[in-house]
Design an enzyme around this catalytic site. Structure first.
Site, PDB file in Angstrom:
ATOM      1  N   ASP A 257     -13.614  43.618 -44.528  1.00 38.49           N
ATOM      2  CA  ASP A 257     -15.030  43.070 -44.125  1.00 38.49           C
ATOM      3  C   ASP A 257     -14.769  42.627 -42.774  1.00 38.49           C
ATOM      4  OD1 ASP A 257     -17.356  41.199 -44.476  1.00 38.49           O
ATOM      5  OD2 ASP A 257     -15.564  39.794 -44.230  1.00 38.49           O
TER       6      ASP A 257
ATOM      7  N   ASP B 282     -13.561  37.465 -47.118  1.00 36.65           N
ATOM      8  CA  ASP B 282     -13.645  36.073 -46.933  1.00 36.65           C
ATOM      9  C   ASP B 282     -14.922  35.388 -47.349  1.00 36.65           C
ATOM     10  OD1 ASP B 282     -15.431  37.209 -44.756  1.00 36.65           O
ATOM     11  OD2 ASP B 282     -15.703  35.114 -44.187  1.00 36.65           O
TER      12      ASP B 282
ATOM     13  N   ASP C  85     -18.353  38.971 -50.465  1.00 40.15           N
ATOM     14  CA  ASP C  85     -17.242  39.724 -50.543  1.00 40.15           C
ATOM     15  C   ASP C  85     -16.661  39.769 -51.935  1.00 40.15           C
ATOM     16  OD1 ASP C  85     -17.056  40.851 -47.842  1.00 40.15           O
ATOM     17  OD2 ASP C  85     -15.970  38.972 -47.130  1.00 40.15           O
TER      18      ASP C  85
END
Ligand code: ADP
Ligand code: MG
Length: 632
Positions: free
Chosen positions: A341, A517, A521
């Site tokens: 990410d 995080d 996600d």
């Protein structure tokens, strides 16, 4: 249903991380180690006397002490298992030792007991070190809560809360204590309590429980019960999960062990009964059968799997990586593709507003709407408004849409802060007031230190270039990707798009490691073969969903822990081979030729301890350095 007005608030930063000083239980504090030591000492005292031909009263009691100290625990456990109709090797070993003593082979039986107790102690040590390191990590990253006071908000350790306190629970955060909702609406996932993964709505007046996960709303909650017990219980649960969950290989071994042990007993009886029935010498048949039972027992096989994996968990823990269980440690090394990410993972997750285009007063409205949000961008917007000395008014009806933005009512206006459409060179969010675009805020975040090196290392480890999966716009994604050395970029993804990308790779046979995080996600972390969350930047939801938590947000630790897992897997295989070869060779020797009992005992026990020590090698500091070097 007003959320707190915090215009004068001085948000306190979370407490700075403390130095890693995981408590390390001394080996001698473990009862298993003490009993093994007593057994060994008694054996070492008895054995020279025995060999030197001293009278029986001199060494007999010493052997008795050795047998009792090393044998009582496995005997009790083995009998208990037997009552539950399962046969474990421990009991076979105790029976073999007693059998050896019965035919006058005190020394062999004693050796069997000693080495058996020592291998048990080795496993206990690996388990304890794992628990120590997990506990150390949790001390390092204590559960925190946002307490609301007259002066504003402050971040405190959850254990410091007392009944009567009011806490702000942001989206994706864990409820720090049992309490009552004062205002805000959300949905709460009670899976941790009821096992029911269905989110239930939470509105003012509702009772909410510590440990449950808040959904996409923000809640103000009055603490009703002291959270101390709960926090401690959670730590205990995590530590247990890490050290007690058995890896798939271990479960497989244990399933086989059952039938195998029964087979050994049957074969032993046959090996004794048949020759005797055909007139063979009783003592000789008994010796051969007993030797068979000892050398055929799968002690080394049983000890092959857990010590390397537990040792690897302990070592990773000392370096800030929480691997949640032996299952994860075993799976981790199998990954062959990595996706990361952007915001909060590759970047520091501490963006700053670099420009406000359009109506500058919209910044105050945006900050009000963002105050209850957990997102890094939200923190940046609030910080900018405060830095400019703006009054941040009270927001009501807050709702977050993960991966897109937030919405709230501020001073009677419907305010949305959301992903800006169109291409931008940087992260850009749009402020929409009562349906009309009012301003665009540009934000910029820095790449984490060591991100490019970690990306390169992960690429080398897997042989596949890592992919960037982000909800941000293509321009901002491309800039960060270029800095991090990533070519494969997918931007503008909603949470379910990220999960779908992961599932697509998994369907094609890849084993994906996903690093993230945010709340956005979580679906992808759950879909991935192994999910890794950033411990500091990460939301509680991400931490909960992930299999591995990088407690200090060091990306460089991720390739190292993958390399460590691979080494642990290699050690497991190596151990199984050592154990298999030793058992095979000794069994054949006993059946075909003449294997003296002492030699059988030495060979069998030697291989067991060798396998145990081989696994414990991963406890050493050098194991982590070697893993780091392997990916450098
Ligand atoms: P990433 O995948 O990079 O971690 P997210 O999926 O969390 O980013 O967010 C994707 C985009 O959605 C952000 O770049 C931003 O434009 C928008 N967004 C998400 N949450 C918020 C928020 N709280 N405030 C403003 N914009 C947001
Ligand atoms: Mg993120």
């Amino acid at each position: 249903m007003a959320l707190p007005e915090l215009d004068t608030a001085q948000a306190t930063a979370p407490a700075p991380a403390r130095a890693v000083r995981p408590t390390r239980t001394r080996a001698t504090a473990l009862p298993e180690v003490r009993w093994a030591a007593l057994a060994a000492l008694a054996f070492l005292a008895a054995f020279p006397l025995d060999l030197a031909g001293a009278p029986g009263w001199a060494w007999g009691p010493l052997y008795a002490v050795c047998y009792a100290a090393g044998g009582w625990e496995p005997a009790v456990a083995g009998l208990q298992a037997l009552r539950e109709r399962s046969l474990d090797v421990d009991l076979l070993m105790v029976v073999a030792a007693i059998g050896a003593a019965a035919i006058g082979q005190y020394l062999d039986g004693g050796l069997l007991i000693v080495i058996f107790a020592v291998s048990g102690a080795l496993e206990a040590l690996a388990t304890r070190r794992t628990a120590d390191s997990v506990r150390g990590l949790l001390d390092l990253a204590p559960a925190t809560a946002v307490r609301l006071t007259a002066a504003g908000e402050e971040t405190v350790e959850a254990t410091a809360l007392v009944p009567g306190d009011t806490v702000l629970v942001r989206p994706g955060e864990r409820l720090p204590a049992d309490g009552t909702v004062l205002n805000g609406t959300s949905d709460i996932d009670r899976a941790s309590i009821t096992g029911e993964p269905l989110p239930a709505p939470a509105v003012p007046g509702d009772e909410v429980f510590a440990g449950t996960l808040n959904g996409s709303g923000a809640l103000r909650v009055r603490v009703d019960k002291d959270p101390g017990d709960f926090v401690v219980a959670r730590i205990v649960a995590l530590v247990e999960e890490a050290s007690a969950t058995k890896a798939p290989t271990q479960l497989f071994v244990e399933k086989i062990e059952q039938r195998y042990s029964v087979g050994v007993v049957v074969a032993t009886l046959a090996l004794f009964g048949l020759p005797v029935a055909f007139g063979a010498d009783l003592t000789e048949a008994l010796l051969r059968a007993m030797t068979f039972m000892i050398v055929a027992s799968p002690c080394a096989v049983v000890l092959a799997t857990m010590p390397p994996l537990l040792s690897a968990i302990a070592t990773a823990g000392r370096h800030g990586v929480l691997v949640k269980s032996a299952v994860v440690m075993e799976r981790l090394g199998a990954i062959d593709r990595v996706a990361l990410d952007k915001t909060g993972t590759l970047t520091e997750g501490a963006p700053r507003v670099t420009a406000v285009r359009g109506d500058a007063t919209a910044l105050a409205l945006a900050a009000a709407a963002e105050l209850p949000s957990e997102h890094p961008l939200a923190r940046a917007v609030v910080a900018e408004a405060r830095a400019r000395g703006l009054r941040v008014p009270e927001a009501t009806d807050f709702a977050a849409e993960p991966g897109q933005g937030v919405r709230a009512v501020v001073d009677g206006h419907d305010v949305r802060v959301r992903r800006a459409s169109g291409t931008h060179g940087d992260t850009a969010v749009e402020v929409v007031v009562d349906g009309a675009p009012a301003a665009v805020l540009e934000l910029s975040d820095r790449l984490r230190e060591g991100a490019a090196e970690a990306v390169a290392a992960l690429g080398r480890l897997t042989g596949t270039a890592p992919t960037l999966l982000t909800g941000d716009n293509a321009g901002a994604a491309a800039r960060i990707a270029a800095e991090a050395g990533i070519d494969d970029v997918r931007a503008g993804l909603l949470p379910h798009d990220k999960a779908e990308a992961v599932r697509e790779w998994e369907r094609a046979g890849a084993k994906v490691l996903l690093v993230g995080d945010g709340v956005n996600d979580a679906p992808a972390l759950a879909a991935a073969h192994t999910g890794v969350a950033m411990g500091r930047a990460g939301s509680d939801l991400a931490l909960e969903t992930a299999d591995v938590v990088v407690v200090r947000d060091e990306l460089g630790a991720i390739p190292a822990v993958v390399a460590l897992s691979r080494r642990a897997r290699r050690l497991v295989v190596q151990n199984l081979v050592i154990a298999g070869v030793c058992i095979g060779a000794l069994v054949v020797w006993d059946l075909v030729g003449h294997l003296p009992l002492p030699l059988g005992v030495a060979g069998h026990e030697g291989s067991t301890v060798l396998v145990g020590l081989n696994g414990l090698r991963l406890l050493r500091e050098a194991a982590w350095r070697r893993a780091e070097k392997a990916v450098a």
